[in-house]
Design an enzyme around this catalytic site. Structure first.
Site, mmCIF file in Angstrom:
data_model
loop_
_atom_site.group_PDB
_atom_site.id
_atom_site.type_symbol
_atom_site.label_atom_id
_atom_site.label_comp_id
_atom_site.label_asym_id
_atom_site.label_seq_id
_atom_site.Cartn_x
_atom_site.Cartn_y
_atom_site.Cartn_z
ATOM 1 N N ALA A 136 36.592 41.857 41.170
ATOM 2 C CA ALA A 136 37.707 42.584 41.763
ATOM 3 C C ALA A 136 37.253 43.897 42.398
ATOM 4 O O ALA A 136 36.089 44.286 42.309
ATOM 5 C CB ALA A 136 38.773 42.833 40.702
ATOM 6 N N HIS A 137 38.201 44.590 42.991
ATOM 7 C CA HIS A 137 37.884 45.802 43.757
ATOM 8 C C HIS A 137 37.302 46.912 42.881
ATOM 9 O O HIS A 137 37.698 47.115 41.743
ATOM 10 C CB HIS A 137 39.099 46.306 44.540
ATOM 11 C CG HIS A 137 40.315 46.603 43.715
ATOM 12 N ND1 HIS A 137 41.521 46.907 44.294
ATOM 13 C CD2 HIS A 137 40.514 46.652 42.388
ATOM 14 C CE1 HIS A 137 42.404 47.128 43.345
ATOM 15 N NE2 HIS A 137 41.825 46.985 42.184
#
Length: 353
Positions: free
Chosen positions: A253-254
């Site tokens: 994820a980011h």
């Protein structure tokens, strides 16, 4: 040594002398003995070379039909006693890995680099020497493709993205704008680098999108399995350091940072803004929640959920053992009562003190 490619459809054959000359090891046997295939101990025939790395397969050493086995010095005598040839190596598994690379260069030689006429390449993109671009690939404005890069069919390299020398993109890989891929990378089919991170602000029962303004930076010698996704950062960057290995269907994820030489098996998920140290491993379907920190040399067992930061190296496991369903349901019901049982036990201890 430059490998001699095999003609398409022709069987490949090497000699034990060829292998030892290029890969080292001590050969016990005739150097002109031919080898036509690499195989596991229990499926080998006299034309095969096999290896023994895991002690639990040691019993197969005497029954294997392999013409040659790669073994450690500790089982040298057993290898000699079985008959047939052997190559003695301090690390048979590493020898096997390098043998597989040696073999692949000969049975899967690279074609001469070319740019397919159906590829769409923006005039402002920069292409290095010996770049190979497959059918229907798209290279957008300002992208930089370094020497020896292979871009497979239907790949998309976004605007201003940079790909390091000798990196290989299989079919249908997508590299988002401004993302950076290091040298000698391998990205398998379906990989997506630089999609938006999952960022939304709740407002009056709906979700307001948070634009993801960062990018993805990937170091050298990284390999990403099929359909793995690495999201761009919200403000800063998502980072995979050198030597990271991710299996198929992994989600990063980011703003996650993954340290050098960390490896994750299939279906692992790492939530946003977590930091994973160097030389860590995560077993299949392991999950790491967001905003956590794992120090170097942490090893997560398959199926484990990590919900707190880990500040000490070691092996961590959180798996409820499988059982037949009826027994599992009874045990699960008991687990739900653990808190009340603990309080009752404490009350009994106080009454008896």
């Amino acid at each position: 040594m430059n490998p001699t490619p095999v003609q398409p459809g022709a069987p490949f054959q090497a000699t034990l002398g060829d292998l030892v000359q290029d890969l080292g090891g001590e050969l016990l046997g005739p150097p002109d003995q031919p080898v036509t295939r690499i195989a596991p101990l229990d499926a080998a025939d006299p034309g095969c070379i096999s290896f023994l790395a895991n002690p639990k397969y040691r019993a197969q050493l005497q029954s294997t039909q392999a013409g040659c086995v790669i073994v450690s010095p500790a089982v040298r005598d057993e290898a000699v006693a079985r008959g047939g040839a052997a190559i003695i190596s301090d690390d048979p598994y590493l020898y096997f890995a390098r043998l597989s690379q040696w073999w692949a260069k000969r049975v899967r030689p690279r074609a001469a680099p070319s740019i397919h006429p159906s590829a769409v390449i923006d005039p402002s993109a920069t292409l290095g020497a010996d770049v190979d671009i497959g059918p229907l690939a798209v290279i957008e404005a300002g992208a930089v493709i370094s020497d020896g890069v292979i871009i497979g069919p239907h790949c998309v390299v976004g605007a201003r993205a940079r790909i390091g020398a000798e990196t290989r993109l299989s079919a249908r890989v997508t590299i988002g704008f401004d993302c950076v891929i290091g040298e000698r990378g391998i990205l398998h089919s379906g990989v997506v680098i630089g999609a938006d991170g999952f960022g939304f602000a709740p407002v009056k029962g709906r979700w307001e999108k948070i634009e993801q303004l960062g990018t993805v930076c990937i170091g050298d010698d990284v390999e990403l399995g099929a359909n793995t996704c690495v999201d761009r950062g919200a403000l800063g960057d998502t980072i995979l350091e050198e030597g990271v290995k991710l299996d198929n269907l992994v989600q990063i994820a980011h703003n996650v940072k993954v340290g050098a030489h960390t490896a994750m098996a299939g279906c692992v998920g790492v939530a946003g803004s977590s930091t994973i140290g160097k030389h860590c491993t995560v077993g299949g379907s392991g999950m790491i929640l967001g905003h956590l920190t794992l120090v170097d040399h942490v090893h997560i067992s398959a199926g484990t959920l990590i919900s707190r930061s880990i500040h000490k190296p070691g092996q961590y496991t959180g798996i409820f053992p499988s059982d037949d369903n009826a027994s599992w349901e009874k045990n699960a019901a008991t687990l739900r009562q653990l808190h009340s049982l603990r309080e009752r036990l404490r009350a009994l201890e106080r009454s008896n003190s």
